[in-house]
Scaffold this motif. Structure first.
Motif: not given
Length: 89
Positions: A18-24, A26-32
């Motif tokens: 779950p931590i890896a899932w949230m990190y993936y 949750g980061t760089n949302l504007e570009n991804r």
């Protein structure tokens, strides 16, 4: 059955997944996950008039537009009555 190493591995997976899932996600949302030009530019959207003169100008523009549509509608109705067979039986 598995030993303590398997249990430690499973516990690590339960915690890290779950931590890896949230990190993936949750980061760089504007570009991804952004869709380019999804929201309209501010200059192409409606601008709300705030000043008294702007409000009167907008009301006058809407009034002219309404009267033009009314004139076209009445013109179309009068042509239908004159050129038609009366619409009766």
């Amino acid at each position: 059955m598995g030993g303590p190493n398997l249990e430690i591995f499973k516990f690590g997976m339960y915690i890290m997944f779950p931590i890896a899932w949230m990190y993936y996600f949750g980061t760089n949302l504007e570009n991804r996950f952004s869709v380019p030009d999804f929201w309209p530019k501010p200059e192409s959207t409606h601008r709300i008039p705030f000043e008294k003169e702007e409000i009167h100008g907008e009301l006058e523009r809407l009034r002219r537009k309404r009267l033009e549509r009314r004139a076209r509608r009445l013109e179309g109705d009068s042509e239908g009555v004159e050129g038609g067979d009366g619409g009766g039986e």
